[in-house]
Write a protein that holds these residues in place. Sequence first.
Motif, short mmCIF file in Angstrom:
data_model
loop_
_atom_site.label_atom_id
_atom_site.label_comp_id
_atom_site.label_asym_id
_atom_site.label_seq_id
_atom_site.Cartn_x
_atom_site.Cartn_y
_atom_site.Cartn_z
N GLY A 51 -30.70 62.63 43.26
CA GLY A 51 -29.49 63.32 42.83
C GLY A 51 -29.33 63.26 41.32
N MET A 52 -28.09 63.30 40.86
CA MET A 52 -27.87 63.34 39.42
C MET A 52 -26.55 62.69 39.05
N VAL A 53 -26.48 62.29 37.78
CA VAL A 53 -25.25 61.81 37.15
C VAL A 53 -24.97 62.74 35.98
N ARG A 54 -23.79 63.33 35.96
CA ARG A 54 -23.42 64.27 34.90
C ARG A 54 -22.43 63.62 33.94
N LEU A 55 -22.75 63.68 32.65
CA LEU A 55 -21.86 63.13 31.64
C LEU A 55 -20.71 64.09 31.38
N ASP A 56 -19.52 63.54 31.21
CA ASP A 56 -18.31 64.35 31.09
C ASP A 56 -17.55 63.96 29.82
N ASN A 57 -17.43 64.92 28.87
CA ASN A 57 -16.68 64.70 27.62
C ASN A 57 -17.15 63.45 26.89
N VAL A 58 -18.46 63.35 26.71
CA VAL A 58 -19.04 62.17 26.06
C VAL A 58 -19.25 62.44 24.58
N GLU A 59 -18.89 61.46 23.76
CA GLU A 59 -19.14 61.50 22.32
C GLU A 59 -19.92 60.26 21.93
N ALA A 60 -21.02 60.47 21.22
CA ALA A 60 -21.81 59.35 20.70
C ALA A 60 -21.43 59.10 19.26
N THR A 61 -21.32 57.83 18.89
CA THR A 61 -20.93 57.45 17.54
C THR A 61 -22.15 57.32 16.65
N LEU A 62 -22.14 58.08 15.55
CA LEU A 62 -23.17 57.97 14.52
C LEU A 62 -22.54 57.31 13.29
N PRO A 63 -23.35 56.76 12.39
CA PRO A 63 -22.77 56.07 11.23
C PRO A 63 -21.84 56.95 10.40
N PHE A 64 -22.15 58.26 10.28
CA PHE A 64 -21.36 59.11 9.39
C PHE A 64 -20.84 60.35 10.09
N SER A 65 -20.87 60.39 11.41
CA SER A 65 -20.34 61.54 12.13
C SER A 65 -20.25 61.20 13.61
N ARG A 66 -19.90 62.22 14.39
CA ARG A 66 -19.85 62.10 15.84
C ARG A 66 -20.79 63.13 16.45
N LEU A 67 -21.43 62.75 17.55
CA LEU A 67 -22.27 63.67 18.30
C LEU A 67 -21.56 64.00 19.60
N GLU A 68 -21.16 65.26 19.74
CA GLU A 68 -20.50 65.70 20.96
C GLU A 68 -21.56 66.17 21.95
N VAL A 69 -21.61 65.54 23.11
CA VAL A 69 -22.59 65.88 24.14
C VAL A 69 -22.00 67.02 24.97
N SER A 70 -22.48 68.23 24.71
CA SER A 70 -21.96 69.41 25.41
C SER A 70 -22.52 69.51 26.82
N SER A 71 -23.72 69.00 27.02
CA SER A 71 -24.35 69.03 28.34
C SER A 71 -25.20 67.79 28.49
N GLY A 72 -24.92 67.00 29.50
CA GLY A 72 -25.69 65.78 29.71
C GLY A 72 -25.87 65.49 31.19
N VAL A 73 -27.12 65.46 31.63
CA VAL A 73 -27.42 65.19 33.04
C VAL A 73 -28.55 64.18 33.12
N VAL A 74 -28.41 63.22 34.01
CA VAL A 74 -29.46 62.24 34.30
C VAL A 74 -29.91 62.49 35.74
N TYR A 75 -31.20 62.82 35.90
CA TYR A 75 -31.73 63.19 37.22
C TYR A 75 -32.49 62.01 37.83
N PHE A 76 -32.16 61.69 39.08
CA PHE A 76 -32.84 60.64 39.82
C PHE A 76 -33.73 61.27 40.89
N SER A 77 -34.93 60.73 41.03
CA SER A 77 -35.88 61.24 42.01
C SER A 77 -36.39 60.09 42.87
N PRO A 78 -36.58 60.32 44.17
CA PRO A 78 -37.09 59.25 45.04
C PRO A 78 -38.46 58.73 44.60
N ASP A 79 -39.23 59.56 43.88
CA ASP A 79 -40.56 59.12 43.45
C ASP A 79 -40.50 57.98 42.44
#
Length: 313
Positions: free
Chosen positions: A138-166
Amino acid sequence: MTGRVTFPKLTAAELDLQLKSDSALIARNDTLTARADADIKIAGPLTSANVTGTVSMTNSHILKNLDLIPIGLPGRPAPQPPAARPEFSFPDPPLRDWKFDVQIKTKDPVLIRGTLANGGAMSDLHLGGTGLRPTLDGMVRLDNVEATLPFSRLEVSSGVVYFSPDDSFNPRLDLHGTSVIHDHTIHVYVYGTALQPEAIFTSEPPLPQEEIISLLATGTTREELTGSNNVLAGRAAMLLGQQLYRKIFKKGEPTQTNSVFDRLDVDVGTVDPRTGQQQATARFKINDQFVFVGDIGVGGDYRGMLKYLIRFR
């Protein structure tokens, strides 16, 4: 919990159990608080029971520094590969041969709170396999996530982590983020696996990859850094100020969006293109369209400007 345990033979137990919970606390430590609504059925012999049902995460949060960008940036340790491959298994009976068919969902987002990232996560996973070799699909979807950078912010507009049985414990990454630094819009694409992440950087207007990474890491381009040692000193002083502020006034608290340091940028030792002399420049981001810029030269001359930014997509 309801149900029964019978003994057709003295040494062989048969399980018929039903477990239901409402916002039950299933895990708590320094970095995780997890609660869940559950409806689980356990049926069959003790040594090879079947576990079926649904688990819905609710009122849960993660208090941990999740580094979403696989590059070393000032103010944080360089990403290190895990010491050992993560594994999850029950090698001993009776759980070893249990079979799982459990849906894992989120009733509301699992909150992510840390100094490197803030936001939430929604899951749609299936736990299968056996106790010895459990699998996730299945998958885990990131929702309204912001990553902190030293001099700015990174807005994650689309973020998905996919899990596979393999390879359940080495999920695939698919993250797209955007950061605005000065007059540059930087796009970051993180892909690969959790154990071997990769990143691609693009920008508007276009810059080489090395220049983009320099912007993310120091808030300025390599040309500006090599042009004057004062610029590098100004960057270091700004970063030190951020760290002291968070340690003294925000100790133990997650970073907040739109804090003063996120919107303020100071450069020392830049060259004024009008006079050719060195100057100090401060930029304060009022919102996504307006930026206030102030310059002061070595002779004490001061200039203030209000910039209106127009970005073409």
